[in-house]
Design a protein around this motif. Structure first.
Motif, PDB file in Angstrom:
ATOM      1  N   MET B 316       0.834  -1.201   0.000  1.00  0.00           N
ATOM      2  CA  MET B 316       0.000   0.000   0.000  1.00  0.00           C
ATOM      3  C   MET B 316       0.869   1.252   0.000  1.00  0.00           C
ATOM      4  O   MET B 316       0.562   2.232  -0.653  1.00  0.00           O
ATOM      5  N   ARG B 317       1.998   1.209   0.756  1.00  0.00           N
ATOM      6  CA  ARG B 317       2.861   2.377   0.790  1.00  0.00           C
ATOM      7  C   ARG B 317       3.475   2.633  -0.581  1.00  0.00           C
ATOM      8  O   ARG B 317       3.536   3.758  -1.052  1.00  0.00           O
ATOM      9  N   LEU B 318       3.884   1.553  -1.247  1.00  0.00           N
ATOM     10  CA  LEU B 318       4.456   1.711  -2.579  1.00  0.00           C
ATOM     11  C   LEU B 318       3.428   2.336  -3.520  1.00  0.00           C
ATOM     12  O   LEU B 318       3.735   3.251  -4.282  1.00  0.00           O
ATOM     13  N   GLY B 319       2.188   1.867  -3.431  1.00  0.00           N
ATOM     14  CA  GLY B 319       1.169   2.354  -4.352  1.00  0.00           C
ATOM     15  C   GLY B 319       0.820   3.807  -4.121  1.00  0.00           C
ATOM     16  O   GLY B 319       0.863   4.620  -5.033  1.00  0.00           O
ATOM     17  N   TRP B 320       0.470   4.134  -2.860  1.00  0.00           N
ATOM     18  CA  TRP B 320      -0.089   5.455  -2.603  1.00  0.00           C
ATOM     19  C   TRP B 320       0.975   6.504  -2.339  1.00  0.00           C
ATOM     20  O   TRP B 320       0.792   7.659  -2.684  1.00  0.00           O
ATOM     21  N   GLN B 321       2.093   6.131  -1.674  1.00  0.00           N
ATOM     22  CA  GLN B 321       3.041   7.164  -1.264  1.00  0.00           C
ATOM     23  C   GLN B 321       4.231   7.286  -2.188  1.00  0.00           C
ATOM     24  O   GLN B 321       4.965   8.258  -2.111  1.00  0.00           O
ATOM     25  N   ILE B 322       4.453   6.314  -3.048  1.00  0.00           N
ATOM     26  CA  ILE B 322       5.600   6.429  -3.962  1.00  0.00           C
ATOM     27  C   ILE B 322       5.128   6.562  -5.408  1.00  0.00           C
ATOM     28  O   ILE B 322       5.459   7.516  -6.092  1.00  0.00           O
ATOM     29  N   LEU B 323       4.318   5.605  -5.870  1.00  0.00           N
ATOM     30  CA  LEU B 323       3.988   5.598  -7.299  1.00  0.00           C
ATOM     31  C   LEU B 323       3.091   6.755  -7.691  1.00  0.00           C
ATOM     32  O   LEU B 323       3.293   7.368  -8.736  1.00  0.00           O
ATOM     33  N   ILE B 324       2.077   7.084  -6.862  1.00  0.00           N
ATOM     34  CA  ILE B 324       1.161   8.160  -7.267  1.00  0.00           C
ATOM     35  C   ILE B 324       1.865   9.512  -7.279  1.00  0.00           C
ATOM     36  O   ILE B 324       1.774  10.234  -8.279  1.00  0.00           O
ATOM     37  N   PRO B 325       2.619   9.903  -6.213  1.00  0.00           N
ATOM     38  CA  PRO B 325       3.355  11.171  -6.331  1.00  0.00           C
ATOM     39  C   PRO B 325       4.336  11.174  -7.492  1.00  0.00           C
ATOM     40  O   PRO B 325       4.455  12.176  -8.204  1.00  0.00           O
ATOM     41  N   LEU B 326       5.009  10.038  -7.740  1.00  0.00           N
ATOM     42  CA  LEU B 326       5.957   9.983  -8.858  1.00  0.00           C
ATOM     43  C   LEU B 326       5.244  10.195 -10.179  1.00  0.00           C
ATOM     44  O   LEU B 326       5.735  10.907 -11.054  1.00  0.00           O
ATOM     45  N   SER B 327       4.045   9.587 -10.326  1.00  0.00           N
ATOM     46  CA  SER B 327       3.380   9.729 -11.623  1.00  0.00           C
ATOM     47  C   SER B 327       2.836  11.140 -11.798  1.00  0.00           C
ATOM     48  O   SER B 327       2.826  11.661 -12.917  1.00  0.00           O
ATOM     49  N   ILE B 328       2.431  11.796 -10.685  1.00  0.00           N
ATOM     50  CA  ILE B 328       2.006  13.199 -10.808  1.00  0.00           C
ATOM     51  C   ILE B 328       3.209  14.059 -11.185  1.00  0.00           C
ATOM     52  O   ILE B 328       3.121  14.926 -12.064  1.00  0.00           O
ATOM     53  N   LEU B 329       4.350  13.766 -10.559  1.00  0.00           N
ATOM     54  CA  LEU B 329       5.577  14.488 -10.899  1.00  0.00           C
ATOM     55  C   LEU B 329       5.905  14.308 -12.381  1.00  0.00           C
ATOM     56  O   LEU B 329       6.293  15.252 -13.075  1.00  0.00           O
ATOM     57  N   ASN B 330       5.691  13.085 -12.861  1.00  0.00           N
ATOM     58  CA  ASN B 330       5.957  12.787 -14.270  1.00  0.00           C
ATOM     59  C   ASN B 330       5.074  13.642 -15.176  1.00  0.00           C
ATOM     60  O   ASN B 330       5.543  14.182 -16.174  1.00  0.00           O
ATOM     61  N   ILE B 331       3.801  13.794 -14.787  1.00  0.00           N
ATOM     62  CA  ILE B 331       2.894  14.622 -15.594  1.00  0.00           C
ATOM     63  C   ILE B 331       3.382  16.062 -15.611  1.00  0.00           C
ATOM     64  O   ILE B 331       3.442  16.711 -16.664  1.00  0.00           O
ATOM     65  N   VAL B 332       3.800  16.575 -14.422  1.00  0.00           N
ATOM     66  CA  VAL B 332       4.241  17.968 -14.334  1.00  0.00           C
ATOM     67  C   VAL B 332       5.485  18.179 -15.193  1.00  0.00           C
ATOM     68  O   VAL B 332       5.575  19.133 -15.973  1.00  0.00           O
ATOM     69  N   ILE B 333       6.454  17.242 -15.070  1.00  0.00           N
ATOM     70  CA  ILE B 333       7.690  17.373 -15.858  1.00  0.00           C
ATOM     71  C   ILE B 333       7.362  17.331 -17.342  1.00  0.00           C
ATOM     72  O   ILE B 333       7.850  18.147 -18.130  1.00  0.00           O
ATOM     73  N   THR B 334       6.490  16.375 -17.731  1.00  0.00           N
ATOM     74  CA  THR B 334       6.111  16.281 -19.145  1.00  0.00           C
ATOM     75  C   THR B 334       5.504  17.587 -19.625  1.00  0.00           C
ATOM     76  O   THR B 334       5.843  18.090 -20.707  1.00  0.00           O
ATOM     77  N   GLY B 335       4.621  18.177 -18.782  1.00  0.00           N
ATOM     78  CA  GLY B 335       3.994  19.430 -19.158  1.00  0.00           C
ATOM     79  C   GLY B 335       5.016  20.535 -19.344  1.00  0.00           C
ATOM     80  O   GLY B 335       4.993  21.251 -20.339  1.00  0.00           O
ATOM     81  N   PHE B 336       5.979  20.636 -18.400  1.00  0.00           N
ATOM     82  CA  PHE B 336       6.993  21.688 -18.498  1.00  0.00           C
ATOM     83  C   PHE B 336       7.836  21.504 -19.751  1.00  0.00           C
ATOM     84  O   PHE B 336       8.077  22.455 -20.496  1.00  0.00           O
ATOM     85  N   VAL B 337       8.287  20.285 -19.985  1.00  0.00           N
ATOM     86  CA  VAL B 337       9.150  20.040 -21.152  1.00  0.00           C
ATOM     87  C   VAL B 337       8.392  20.360 -22.428  1.00  0.00           C
ATOM     88  O   VAL B 337       8.914  21.023 -23.332  1.00  0.00           O
ATOM     89  N   MET B 338       7.116  19.948 -22.491  1.00  0.00           N
ATOM     90  CA  MET B 338       6.350  20.217 -23.702  1.00  0.00           C
ATOM     91  C   MET B 338       6.135  21.717 -23.881  1.00  0.00           C
ATOM     92  O   MET B 338       6.145  22.235 -24.995  1.00  0.00           O
ATOM     93  N   TYR B 339       5.966  22.431 -22.754  1.00  0.00           N
ATOM     94  CA  TYR B 339       5.751  23.875 -22.855  1.00  0.00           C
ATOM     95  C   TYR B 339       7.008  24.575 -23.342  1.00  0.00           C
ATOM     96  O   TYR B 339       6.959  25.442 -24.216  1.00  0.00           O
ATOM     97  N   PHE B 340       8.177  24.169 -22.812  1.00  0.00           N
ATOM     98  CA  PHE B 340       9.391  24.918 -23.122  1.00  0.00           C
ATOM     99  C   PHE B 340      10.005  24.534 -24.459  1.00  0.00           C
ATOM    100  O   PHE B 340      10.696  25.329 -25.065  1.00  0.00           O
ATOM    101  N   ASN B 341       9.768  23.322 -24.957  1.00  0.00           N
ATOM    102  CA  ASN B 341      10.310  23.072 -26.296  1.00  0.00           C
ATOM    103  C   ASN B 341       9.276  23.336 -27.386  1.00  0.00           C
ATOM    104  O   ASN B 341       9.482  23.011 -28.544  1.00  0.00           O
ATOM    105  N   GLY B 342       8.173  23.962 -26.973  1.00  0.00           N
ATOM    106  CA  GLY B 342       7.262  24.501 -27.978  1.00  0.00           C
ATOM    107  C   GLY B 342       6.427  23.475 -28.710  1.00  0.00           C
ATOM    108  O   GLY B 342       5.863  23.789 -29.755  1.00  0.00           O
ATOM    109  N   SER B 343       6.325  22.244 -28.200  1.00  0.00           N
ATOM    110  CA  SER B 343       5.542  21.252 -28.925  1.00  0.00           C
ATOM    111  C   SER B 343       4.039  21.391 -28.650  1.00  0.00           C
ATOM    112  O   SER B 343       3.250  20.639 -29.179  1.00  0.00           O
ATOM    113  N   LEU B 344       3.683  22.367 -27.816  1.00  0.00           N
ATOM    114  CA  LEU B 344       2.255  22.550 -27.545  1.00  0.00           C
ATOM    115  C   LEU B 344       1.565  23.274 -28.691  1.00  0.00           C
ATOM    116  O   LEU B 344       0.363  23.196 -28.843  1.00  0.00           O
ATOM    117  N   ASN B 345       2.344  24.043 -29.477  1.00  0.00           N
ATOM    118  CA  ASN B 345       1.696  24.794 -30.550  1.00  0.00           C
ATOM    119  C   ASN B 345       1.604  23.937 -31.806  1.00  0.00           C
ATOM    120  O   ASN B 345       2.183  24.163 -32.780  1.00  0.00           O
TER     121      ASN B 345
END
Lengths: 165, 345
Positions: B316-345
């Motif tokens: 349960m700790r792996l699922g809720w306290q490690i994987l979910i925050p990591l996957s949210i972090l992954n979404i944020v990083i993906t969003g930032f990278v996509m924003y800064f290399n201009g692939s959003l347009n």
């Protein structure tokens, strides 16, 4: 063809919904409710709203009803443990929900005369159009709804905590 | 293509996918025993046929011939429904997976995918989320404490890991910009595999796939040291076989999905230089996809016979306290990278 499908799905939805109320065993009720959700998802597909159908299945049948089932199994609810309601309570519940039904039917009366503001297109429920609508025309309500859900989640975590430091 | 020809073609394709799924699942049981034997320095099954190749048939005959037992205190309808649902949901997912690109015969295009849903990923996710019902219903209707505990463990585990899996998929959808499995496979031409674009999402997805299929180290629902047999304690004969078989089908489908999402699907780098006929390329693509799937099935077994089982709180700790925050972090990083290399347009 789609008319027959519509009537078939409606029949299934109403029958399963009745079974939810009528079955004695709470586990059976939950399973019939899942089947009702499937029939309603079929209606969404008939309306060309694939995204809505898929999300309906994922959220309701896949997550919420699993939690329902989970709680019922843990509490082990049976026929014997179910408290018996008195007759006047049953009667007043029937009157209240009956008048709600009358209001719903009344509000839908004449709905067939309303002309849709956008002409019907067969890609209306596809995800691209839905995304455009949600993030352009209805951005504020969409974000407010997400904040509402976040608030509910934080509240549930706070209630679940044993002691607040 | 006329409607009749289309229906006949799709019918043949559905039957083929169904047959291949069952065949691969059958021989996965044999492969699992052989790999377990190899990892533990044993020989493994070697009596039925050369190298024990007929072992799955012998197992199937044994399963069918065993006495059928239904506990008298159980809920009979639900008891039979449990393994049926497990089997049904396991077989439903093969519909949206692109097994290859498309064959062109006499000017008619035959896509090697049963249906290219506009929302393929969501369909897949919906079917995965329904998979828990079979185990829960089976566990509850057995009317046995161990079965109930196994069913409840399975459902809480699957709900917990579905969240992280969904968030990992969201990051994938952000970079690919589509929910159609066919397009995701087609985009990974050459070396443009999503595993290099989304390494963290890929890792999270694979871990969650292990948890969703109830494979070790996440096989808590059938933890035999604590729960006798878990949710299938009371099952015997072919109903038990269905539960076990559904697990192998899930493993096969998960491997296919991991290969399609992150490891290029039916694409193979550099093959376009040697083969130019599109039909031969399409057939080679199917072969490559099955090679990738075989590797991931082997990976599933390799992990099972290498790692010990988690404890429940660790899971349960792996699922809720490690994987979910990591996957949210992954979404944020993906969003930032996509924003800064201009692939959003």
């Amino acid at each position: 063809m789609t008319t027959y499908l519509f009537y078939f799905l409606s029949f299934l939805a109403i029958m399963f919904a009745l079974m939810v109320v009528l079955s004695k065993n709470p586990i059976h009720s939950v399973l019939y409710l899942v089947l009702t959700f499937f029939a309603i998802a079929g209606h969404y597909v008939l309306l060309n709203a694939q995204f809505l159908a898929a999300v309906h299945i994922i959220v309701y049948a896949g997550a919420i009803m699993v939690l329902f089932l989970f709680v019922i199994m843990l509490l082990n609810l049976n026929k014997d443990t179910e408290p018996h309601k008195s007759l006047w309570l049953k009667g007043s519940a029937a009157v209240a929900s009956g008048s709600l039904l009358v209001i719903l039917v009344g509000s839908l009366r004449g709905a067939e005369q309303i002309i849709a503001s956008n002409p019907y297109s067969n890609s209306i429920g596809l995800i691209e159009n839905l995304g455009q609508t949600l993030f352009k025309d209805f951005l504020l309500p969409f974000e407010v709804a997400s904040i509402l859900l976040l608030g509910a989640m934080v509240g549930a975590v706070m209630l679940g905590k044993k002691s607040i430091k | 293509m006329t409607l009749t020809a289309l229906l006949i073609y799709k019918g043949i394709l559905v039957l083929a996918v169904f047959a291949i799924t069952l065949l691969v699942a059958t021989y996965s049981t044999y492969a699992e025993r052989k790999i377990a034997a190899f990892l533990q320095d044993r020989i493994g099954p070697d009596r039925a046929g050369p190298f024990g190749i007929l072992q799955p048939l012998a197992d199937a005959v044994k399963m069918f011939m065993k006495e059928e037992m239904i506990p008298s205190v159980s809920n009979k309808t639900l008891f039979i429904l449990g393994p049926s649902i497990a089997m049904l949901t396991a077989c439903l997912t093969g519909v949206v997976i692109p097994w290859g690109s498309s064959l062109t015969i006499n000017g008619t295009v035959y896509p090697l995918q049963i249906t290219d849903l506009n929302i393929g990923i969501l369909y897949l996710f919906g079917v995965i989320s329904l998979g828990v019902y079979g185990i829960m219903i089976g566990g509850w209707s057995s009317n046995n404490k161990y079965s109930l505990l196994g069913g409840i463990r399975a459902s809480s585990q699957m709900i917990s890991y579905e969240v992280a899996m969904g968030l990992a998929i969201i990051a994938l959808v952000m970079t690919t910009g589509t929910l159609s499995m066919k397009e995701i496979a087609a985009q990974q031409h050459g070396w443009h595999w999503n595993a290099f674009i989304q390494p963290l999402g890929c890792l999270i997805f694979i871990i969650c796939a292990f948890a969703e299929t109830n494979r070790a180290p996440f096989d808590l629902p059938e933890c035999e040291t604590e729960l006798v047999g878990g949710y299938h304690t009371e099952y015997s004969s072919m109903k038990l076989g269905f539960f076990l078989f559904a697990e192998y089908i899930n493993m096969f489908i998960s491997s296919a999905v991991i290969s399609t999402f992150y490891f290029g699907g039916y694409n193979m780098p550099f093959i376009g230089r040697f083969v130019h006929d599109p039909n031969v390329l399409a057939i080679l693509g199917v072969v490559f996809l099955f090679m990738k799937i075989s590797f991931f099935i082997f990976f599933f077994m390799w992990v099972r016979w290498t790692l010990p089982r988690f404890r429940y709180d660790q899971l349960m700790r792996l699922g809720w306290q490690i994987l979910i925050p990591l996957s949210i972090l992954n979404i944020v990083i993906t969003g930032f990278v996509m924003y800064f290399n201009g692939s959003l347009n």
